[in-house]
Design an enzyme around this catalytic site. Structure first.
Site, PDB file in Angstrom:
ATOM      1  N   ASP A   1      30.578  33.170 105.967  1.00 44.43           N
ATOM      2  CA  ASP A   1      29.847  32.130 104.759  1.00 44.43           C
ATOM      3  C   ASP A   1      31.201  30.970 105.555  1.00 44.43           C
ATOM      4  OD1 ASP A   1      28.585  30.989 103.019  1.00 44.43           O
ATOM      5  OD2 ASP A   1      28.648  32.343 101.704  1.00 44.43           O
TER       6      ASP A   1
HETATM    7  C1  BGC Z   1      26.337  30.305 100.578  1.00 45.00           C
HETATM    8  C2  BGC Z   1      25.731  31.498 101.419  1.00 45.00           C
HETATM    9  C3  BGC Z   1      25.082  30.740 102.117  1.00 45.00           C
HETATM   10  C4  BGC Z   1      25.403  29.505 102.784  1.00 45.00           C
HETATM   11  C5  BGC Z   1      24.575  28.172 103.423  1.00 45.00           C
HETATM   12  C6  BGC Z   1      26.989  29.780 101.361  1.00 45.00           C
HETATM   13  O1  BGC Z   1      27.981  28.237 100.272  1.00 45.00           O
HETATM   14  O2  BGC Z   1      27.576  30.964  99.981  1.00 45.00           O
HETATM   15  O3  BGC Z   1      25.092  32.503 100.637  1.00 45.00           O
HETATM   16  O4  BGC Z   1      23.409  31.327 102.914  1.00 45.00           O
HETATM   17  O5  BGC Z   1      26.176  28.757 101.852  1.00 45.00           O
HETATM   18  O6  BGC Z   1      23.908  27.851 102.528  1.00 45.00           O
END
Ligand code: BGC
Length: 740
Positions: free
Chosen positions: A276
Site C-alpha cells: 500500500d
Molecule cells: C489506500 C489504498 C489505495 C492506495 C492508492 C491507499 O491510501 O489504502 O486502498 O489503493 O492508497 O491510492
C-alpha cells in the site's frame, strides 16, 4: 431446481483459473532478466504516484528505473510516459499504469458495500467489467480493487469499500469482481489486472480507527477474514496489495507468514504483491524496522514485490546498498521482477503498450454503461421500513412534496468516495431524479436544511481539492433549518435525504459515533413532528444510529452512495418503477455501544438472555444481517433436506413482481470447537411474478462445513449434527437438520 450462487461456482465456471505460466512467458521473462542491469532490476520494483509534477518521474522512466505509475488518467500523458519507457530505454520495458478503479471509472456505480447489498455477484461482475472497459480505454491496466476486508466494526470508515461482515458473501463478491475486472483470463482485451486488498486484517483496526493495529486470532483470521482473499486467488487475481496496519504485532507489509506462507505456499498465488502507499517506509513508523534500509530488506523478505510510494520509494534508494551488503540476494530481486514482468507479458503490454487516444473518450459513459449503473443502484437499495405501505408513492396522492436534507441535491455525495474521474454533468442527484420522475415531477421543492462537515478534514479533500461550501454562520444555519421545516409544513409529504457526506465514509473516515452528523437528527424530528408522511432516504456506507427513525419514520430506504445514476434509481424506487430487493450485508446495531455485533457469534451461557445482555438497552441488532423488505411479500415453506441438498419453496404472496434473496444458514451443533450460531452458506436472488412460487436449492459442500481449528491448527470436517435454515434473513425460522 435452481442453483444457488456459491463463490466456488463462479470460480469453477469458464476459464477462470489463473493461466498457468506457459513456457513462453517464463522464457521471455528469463531472456529479459538476463539482459537487465541490477539497477534496471531494482527499478521494476518501484511504483510512483503522479500528482502532477512529471519531472522527477520522467527522469526515472527515461533511465528505465521505474516499473509502474499510478494516478495518471489522461491517455495522452499515459502515452507520453509509455513512449519514454518503451522507446528511450535500453530494454523497452513498458510501464504498468494503476489506478483506484473502485466502483467505476467515469460511470460511477454504487459503492462496494451497496453492490454487496444487492446479493448479486453477477451484477458486481458486470459493474467491474464496465469499470474495466472505461479505465482500459484511457490506458490504465491495473485496478486497486476489489477491497476484500471483512468489516465488523462500523466505526471503521472503509466498511463502505468492502462487502461487509460475512466471509461467504465476501468470497462470492470477491470472485465476481476479480472476474469482472480481469475477464476470462489475465490479458483479456478491455480488462484490467485486479488487486485484492488489503492483505490482511485491515478491517479489524482497534476501535475502528483507520490504520490502527489489528489483533485477530488465527482461527478468526482463517474462518472470517481470509476466505474472500482465498476466493479471489482461486478466481485468478493477478495482484495483491499488502495492508498498512500491524497484524498481531507484525506489520502486514513486513509479514512473511501472510505473504509467503499463506499466500504463496498454501494458496499457490502466482501474481505479484504491491505494498500500500508508503507502507514499506512506514515499517519504520511502526517501530518495526530500524530505518528505511531495514524496512526495504524486511518488506522484500516478506514478499512485497513492488513498492508503492509518494516521492521516492525505499526500494529505489536502498536496495542496491542492501544487495551489496548481502542483506538481500540478487535472486530475491529477480524473483520479484519475475512476478511483475510475467504480469506485464500476460497483460500484453509488450505487444500493445499504447492507448488509442482518439478512441478513449468514446468508451466512457456510454448510455449502456449509465443504464447498468442505474440498474445496479436499484438492485442495491434496501428497504428497512415501510409502515402502512407508504412506499411506493401513490400516483397523484401528493401534490406538494418537500425534498429535504444535505444529501438530496449533492452530486459528489451521490457518488461516494473514490470517485475521481466522474463527470458531474452526468451525475443525477435524488432531487434531480425526482424532478423528472413521472410520479413526482412538477411537485417537488428542495431545501437543504442543514450543513454537515468533518471536524478534521480528510486528506482526500486536500489532495483533490473537493469544493467544500463555505460554512454557514449561526443565523444562516437557523434560517436554513427553518426554511426546510416550513417547506415540510407546506407540503403533503417530505422525503428526507440524510446520512453521511462522501468524505465521512471511506479511507481516513472513521468515527467514534454512529449518529447522523450535524443537526440532521433534529431536522428529522422536527419534520416527523408535523405528523405528515415522511420517507427517509439514507446515503451512507456504514450503519447509523436509526433508533428514532426505526420507530417513528414510516418509510426508510437505504440507498448507500448510489453513483452516477443514483437519483434516477432512487426516484424509480420511490415511485415503484423499481422494487427494492437488496439485503443488509452487515448487522445493523442500535447504537455504537453494541459494537462489535454480528450475526455469526457463538452462543454461550444463558442464550435465552441473548437479547438482554445490557441492562438498559436491547442487545439484539436494530436490523439483522441479510434483512431487507420489498413492496411485495414473500413466504418460505417446505424445507427439505436430502443428504446435503437443501430445498425450500419461496412464494411471492403479494401483487407486485419483486425479488427475494433466499439465504441458507447452517450451524454445527457440537464438535472440537464452539461454532457460530449461524453461518451463511448459500444464497440466491430470485425474481418472482406476483403469486409465483419457486423452489430454491442449495448443496452444502464439505468446504461449507469445514472450519479452522485453533487446537489442531488445521481445517477440520467433523462428525456432528448440523442445523439448517432457509429464509429471507439471518433470523430465518424455517429449519431442518442433517448429520455428517
Ligand atoms: C489506500 C489504498 C489505495 C492506495 C492508492 C491507499 O491510501 O489504502 O486502498 O489503493 O492508497 O491510492
Amino acid at each position: 431446481m435452481r442453483k444457488n450462487v456459491l463463490a466456488a461456482d463462479l470460480v469453477a465456471c469458464g476459464t477462470l483459473a489463473f493461466p498457468q505460466s506457459g513456457p513462453t512467458v517464463d522464457q521471455r521473462v528469463d531472456d529479459l532478466l538476463k539482459q537487465m542491469t541490477t539497477e534496471e532490476k531494482i527499478g521494476q520494483l518501484s511504483q510512483l504516484f503522479d500528482f502532477g509534477d512529471p519531472k522527477p518521474i520522467e527522469a526515472e522512466v527515461a533511465k528505465g528505473h521505474l516499473g509502474s505509475l499510478l494516478f495518471v488518467t489522461d491517455p495522452a500523458v499515459i502515452n507520453r510516459f509509455q513512449h519514454m519507457a518503451v522507446e528511450q530505454t535500453r530494454l523497452h520495458i513498458p510501464l504498468i499504469f494503476g489506478f483506484d478503479v473502485i466502483h467505476g471509472f467515469r460511470t460511477i456505480f454504487p459503492v462496494p458495500i451497496a453492490m454487496a447489498a444487492s446479493w448479486d455477484p453477477a451484477g458486481a461482475l458486470k459493474a467491474q467489467t464496465i469499470a474495466a472497459r472505461e479505465a482500459r480505454a484511457v490506458g490504465i491496466h491495473w485496478a486497486f480493487a476489489p477491497m476484500l476486508d471483512i468489516a465488523r466494526d462500523p466505526r471503521w470508515g472503509r466498511m463502505v469499500e468492502g462487502a461487509g461482515e460475512d466471509p461467504y458473501l465476501g468470497a462470492a463478491m470477491a470472485a465476481a469482481q476479480v472476474r469482472g475486472f480481469q475477464g476470462e483470463a489475465i490479458g483479456s482485451p478491455e480488462h484490467l489486472l485486479a488487486t485484492m486488498k488489503h492483505f490482511a486484517g485491515y478491517g479489524a483496526a482497534e476501535g475502528g480507527r483507520d490504520y490502527d493495529a489489528s489483533y485477530i486470532s488465527e482461527a478468526q483470521l482463517r474462518n472470517v477474514y481470509l476466505p474472500p482473499f482465498e476466493a479471489a486467488v482461486k478466481a485468478g487475481v493477478g495482484s495483491v496489495m499488502s495492508a498498512y496496519m500491524d497484524l498481531n504485532d507484525v506489520p502486514a507489509t513486513g509479514n512473511r507468514w501472510l505473504m509467503h506462507d499463506v499466500l504463496r505456499d498454501e494458496w499457490k498465488f502466482q501474481g505479484f504483491v504491491v505494498s500500500d502507499a508508503n507502507a514499506v517506509k512506514s515499517l519504520v513508523t511502526h517501530g518495526f524496522a530500524k530505518d528505511e534500509r531495514d524496512a526495504t530488506v524486511r518488506a522484500l523478505n516478506a514478499g512485497v514485490d513492488m513498492e508503492m510510494a509518494i516521492g521516492a520509494t525505499a526500494y529505489s534508494t536502498n536496495l542496491a546498498a542492501a544487495l551489496k551488503a548481502g542483506d538481500v540476494t540478487l535472486k530475491q530481486i529477480e524473483d520479484a521482477d519475475r512476478n511483475i514482468l510475467a504480469m506485464k507479458f500476460r497483460m500484453g503490454l509488450f505487444e500493445h503498450p499504447y492507448v488509442d487516444e482518439a478512441a478513449a473518450a468514446k468508451t466512457l459513459a456510454t448510455p449502456e454503461h449509465r443504464t447498468a449503473a442505474r440498474v445496479a443502484a436499484e438492485r442495491s437499495a434496501v428497504l428497512l421500513r415501510n409502515e402502512g405501505g407508504l412506499l411506493p408513492l401513490k400516483k397523484g396522492a401528493y401534490s406538494k412534496i418537500a425534498v429535504v436534507g444535505p444529501l438530496a441535491d449533492s452530486q459528489v455525495d451521490t457518488l461516494g468516495s473514490w470517485a475521481f474521474q466522474e463527470d458531474l454533468t452526468e451525475t443525477v442527484t435524488v432531487m434531480a431524479g425526482l424532478r423528472t420522475n413521472a410520479i413526482t415531477e412538477g411537485r417537488v421543492t428542495y431545501a437543504q436544511g442543514v450543513q454537515i462537515s468533518r471536524k478534521f478534514p480528510s486528506f482526500f479533500d486536500e489532495i483533490f481539492k473537493l469544493k467544500q461550501p463555505a460554512p454557514w454562520n449561526s443565523k444562516h444555519e437557523t434560517d436554513e433549518f427553518n426554511k426546510a421545516a416550513s417547506l415540510a409544513r407546506a407540503s403533503d409529504l417530505t422525503i428526507l435525504v440524510l446520512g453521511e457526506a462522501q468524505n465521512m465514509s471511506g479511507e481516513a473516515a472513521s468515527r467514534d459515533s454512529l449518529s447522523l452528523p450535524g443537526r440532521q437528527e433534529e431536522l428529522m424530528k422536527a419534520v416527523t413532528a408535523l405528523g405528515k408522511p415522511v420517507v427517509l432516504v439514507l446515503m451512507n456506507g456504514r450503519p447509523l444510529d436509526l433508533r428514532f427513525a426505526a420507530d417513528r419514520v414510516p418509510a426508510i430506504l437505504e440507498v448507500w452512495y448510489p453513483g452516477t445514476q443514483g437519483g434516477t434509481a432512487v426516484a424509480n424506487l420511490l415511485s415503484g418503477e423499481a422494487v427494492p430487493g437488496g439485503k443488509l450485508p452487515f448487522t445493523w446495531p442500535r447504537s455504537e455501544g453494541q459494537i462489535p455485533i454480528n450475526y455469526s457469534h457463538n452462543t454461550t451461557q444463558a442464550p435465552e438472555e441473548q437479547g438482554k445482555r445490557y441492562w438498559a438497552e436491547e442487545s439484539t441488532p436494530l436490523y439483522p444481517f441479510g434483512f431487507g423488505l420489498s413492496y411485495s411479500k414473500f413466504s418460505f415453506s417446505n424445507l427439505k433436506v436430502a443428504g446435503r441438498i437443501v430445498t425450500a419453496q419461496v412464494e411471492n404472496t403479494g401483487t407486485v413482481a419483486a425479488d427475494e434473496v433466499a439465504q441458507l444458514y447452517i450451524h454445527q451443533k457440537y464438535g472440537g470447537a464452539s461454532r457460530p450460531v449461524r453461518e451463511l452458506k448459500g444464497f440466491e436472488r430470485v425474481t418472482h411474478a406476483p403469486h409465483e412460487r419457486k423452489t430454491v436449492g442449495f448443496e452444502v459442500k464439505d468446504d461449507d462445513l469445514k472450519y479452522w481449528s485453533a487446537a489442531k491448527k488445521a481445517w477440520v470436517l467433523e462428525s456432528s449434527m448440523f442445523d439448517v435454515w432457509v429464509g429471507a434473513d439471518s433470523t430465518a425460522t424455517l429449519a431442518g437438520s442433517f448429520s455428517n
